[in-house]
Design an enzyme around this catalytic site. Structure first.
Site, short mmCIF file in Angstrom:
data_model
loop_
_atom_site.label_atom_id
_atom_site.label_comp_id
_atom_site.label_asym_id
_atom_site.label_seq_id
_atom_site.Cartn_x
_atom_site.Cartn_y
_atom_site.Cartn_z
N LYS A 190 34.56 35.23 39.42
CA LYS A 190 35.21 36.28 38.63
C LYS A 190 34.79 37.37 38.33
O LYS A 190 36.01 38.21 37.80
CB LYS A 190 36.40 34.59 37.50
CG LYS A 190 36.92 35.30 36.19
CD LYS A 190 38.19 35.23 37.06
CE LYS A 190 39.54 36.43 35.93
NZ LYS A 190 40.05 36.70 35.01
N HIS A 193 35.60 39.28 40.54
CA HIS A 193 36.73 39.97 40.37
C HIS A 193 37.90 40.70 39.07
O HIS A 193 37.86 42.09 39.80
CB HIS A 193 37.77 38.19 40.38
CG HIS A 193 39.34 38.98 39.87
ND1 HIS A 193 39.43 38.96 38.71
CD2 HIS A 193 40.12 38.37 40.99
CE1 HIS A 193 40.90 38.99 38.87
NE2 HIS A 193 41.44 39.58 39.74
C1 6PG Z 1 42.85 38.06 35.23
C2 6PG Z 1 42.45 39.48 34.50
C3 6PG Z 1 42.09 38.66 33.07
C4 6PG Z 1 42.26 39.37 31.59
C5 6PG Z 1 41.31 40.59 32.02
C6 6PG Z 1 41.01 41.93 30.99
O1 6PG Z 1 42.36 37.49 35.90
O2 6PG Z 1 44.12 37.00 34.96
O3 6PG Z 1 41.11 39.35 35.02
O4 6PG Z 1 41.00 37.89 32.77
O5 6PG Z 1 43.63 39.83 31.57
O6 6PG Z 1 39.99 40.56 31.56
O7 6PG Z 1 40.32 42.31 31.15
P1 6PG Z 1 40.11 43.58 29.72
O8 6PG Z 1 40.92 43.65 28.66
O9 6PG Z 1 38.46 44.18 30.02
O10 6PG Z 1 40.69 45.25 30.50
#
Ligand code: 6PG
Length: 496
Positions: A190, A193
């Site tokens: 993740k 990702h």
């Molecule tokens: C997801 C996103 C989620 C979140 C990020 C944002 O896969 O649904 O990645 O986990 O939006 O963590 O990350 P930042 O705040 O670091 O941009």
């Protein structure tokens, strides 16, 4: 108050902020009776109200950890969705007191993978099982079908397999979930990702900047272009939402909302961890790293404004970064589309290689093609293009890099002229495109059979006797470079 009769639930979920509430309702909607708990009681009531309003879903609310745990059928599976770090430890402490051997805790947050590995060992002392499960897709994904990345105890995974397969987003080749591997692999996947997500967002922002700044395109034109791109090879969630962003007017004033947003990007840490891990594992991930650097630089708003002033005073030309007159808009748009696509391939190649390196180190046996498949739906980086990545790894599970997959290689070669034109235009006009430049440089460095690293080796050997290898035979060599250079200097002097 309860939405249904209090028979034992199939599963439990603790932590009812946005993601928790939506995931709980999704699970209930798929026909799995669920118990929910939150430290603040009002969140429990809110979720119960939603369960009733959204179709009398089989969800029961609980106000104490004990009552919550005991309401779940054994072996119990309890998903926790609280802030990463110490709130996870506190929640585990509160729940595990009432859990019994064979029960399992599943952390669905964006947690650092080593914390998960520590907790796996910790709860094992009580006979409990543990999963670290990446959940992607934001609020909407959680409610209607996220991409799920569970890693840790395989036995625990089997206990929830029927649930997660129904709850996850569904694509033509199955639900967007698979058992990732042991230990903290689910969190690690993740995390990468999210690193790829940072890269994608940066590349899209650069495409916007070049089209707007060099091409002079309006927000309405940009909305149409992104909509059109979303019908082709770039079809993806991020391109789709970008088109929609350009359509929104400012409710508090004139003009479009996107133009009123302060240019400072926030972040929560997963992108930074990705870059740190790339460095730890000696994997080049320049596109992802540049997206992180850009977030840092964007944060220096006041400093950037002062720098703009200082450089103007130093004679920086006003027309640098201005709309180019006489530009062929149609061609620019097509070039930027190709540059974005080719840059994206390089960014995914970096993320995939990082995953493989970690998999080797930790013996996780990650299946890269399967990871691409579970990212095809539900998650933030979902894209049609991921099916091509899946197929590339099916063709060759040991693929050194996506860049050398025959299909991707052909596409990059076809797009390189446009890609170079966009980067060239941006560089000569002073429009920063660090992601596209990083991707192009990654491509050009990776594809060159000979690099100037020979000179660096010579320098290292000269000042530090670090030795070097030769192209014409095995062994490790050291040369007295300075002495030999002086000798050759005096030889030249003697000749003169
Ligand atoms: C997801 C996103 C989620 C979140 C990020 C944002 O896969 O649904 O990645 O986990 O939006 O963590 O990350 P930042 O705040 O670091 O941009």
């Amino acid at each position: 108050m309860e939405a249904t009769s209090p028979a034992l639930s199939r599963i439990g979920l603790a932590g009812l902020a946005v993601m928790g509430q939506n995931l709980a309702l999704n699970i209930a909607e798929k026909g799995f009776p669920i118990s929910v708990y939150n430290r603040t009681a009002s969140k429990v009531d809110e979720t119960l109200d939603r369960a009733v309003a959204e179709g009398q879903l089989p969800l029961s609310g609980h106000y104490s950890p004990r009552e919550f745990v005991l309401s779940i059928r054994r072996p119990r599976s309890v998903i926790i969705l609280v802030k990463a770090g110490s709130p996870v430890d506190q929640t585990i402490a509160a729940l595990s007191d009432h859990m019994e051997p064979g029960d399992c805790i599943i952390d669905g947050g964006n947690e650092w993978y080593e914390n998960t590995e520590r907790r796996i060992r910790q709860v094992a002392e009580k006979g409990l099982l543990y999963l670290g499960m990446g959940v992607s897709g934001g609020e909407d994904g959680a409610r209607h079908g996220p991409s799920l990345m569970p890693g840790g105890s395989y036995e625990a995974y089997l206990n929830i397999e029927d649930v997660v397969k129904k709850v996850a987003a569904q694509v033509e080749d199955g639900p967007c979930v698979t058992y990732i591997g042991e230990g903290g692999s689910g969190n690690f996947v993740k995390m990468v990702h999210n690193g790829i997500e940072y890269g994608d967002m940066q590349l899209i922002a650069e495409a916007y900047d070049v089209l707007k700044t060099a091409g002079g395109l309006s927000n309405a034109e940009l909305a149409d272009i992104f909509d059109e791109w979303n019908r082709g090879e770039l079809e993806s969630f991020l391109v789709e939402i970008t088109a929609n962003i350009f359509k929104v007017k400012d409710e508090h004033g004139n003009g479009d909302l996107v133009d009123k947003i302060l240019d400072k990007t926030g972040m929560k840490g997963t992108g930074k961890w990705t870059v740190q891990q790339a460095a730890e594992l000696s994997v080049a991930a320049p596109t992802i790293a540049s997206s992180l650097d850009c977030r840092y630089l964007s944060g220096l708003k006041e400093e950037r404004e002062a720098a703009a002033e200082a450089l103007k005073e130093a004679g920086m030309r006003e027309d640098v970064g201005a709309v180019r007159s006489g530009i062929d808009k149609k061609r620019l748009i097509d070039d930027v589309r190709q540059a974005l696509y080719a840059s994206k391939i390089c960014s995914y190649a970096q993320g995939m290689n990082l995953l493989r390196a970690k998999s080797v180190e930790k013996e996780w046996n990650l299946n890269l093609g399967e990871l691409a498949r579970i990212w095809k739906g539900g998650c933030i980086i979902r894209a049609v293009f991921l099916d091509r990545i899946k197929r590339a790894y099916l063709r060759n599970p040991n693929l050194a890099s996506l860049i050398v997959d025959p299909e991707f290689a052909r596409e990059m070669v076809q797009r390189q002229a446009a890609w170079r034109r966009v980067v060239g235009l941006a560089v000569s006009n002073g429009i920063s495109t660090p992601g596209m430049c990083a991707s192009l440089n990654y491509f050009d460095t990776y594809r060159r059979a000979r690099l100037p690293a020979n000179l660096i080796q010579a320098q290292r050997d000269l000042f530090g006797a670090h030795t070097y290898e030769r192209i014409d035979g095995p062994g490790s060599f050291h040369t007295e470079w300075t002495k030999l250079a002086q000798k050759s200097n005096s030889g030249v002097a003697a000749l003169n």
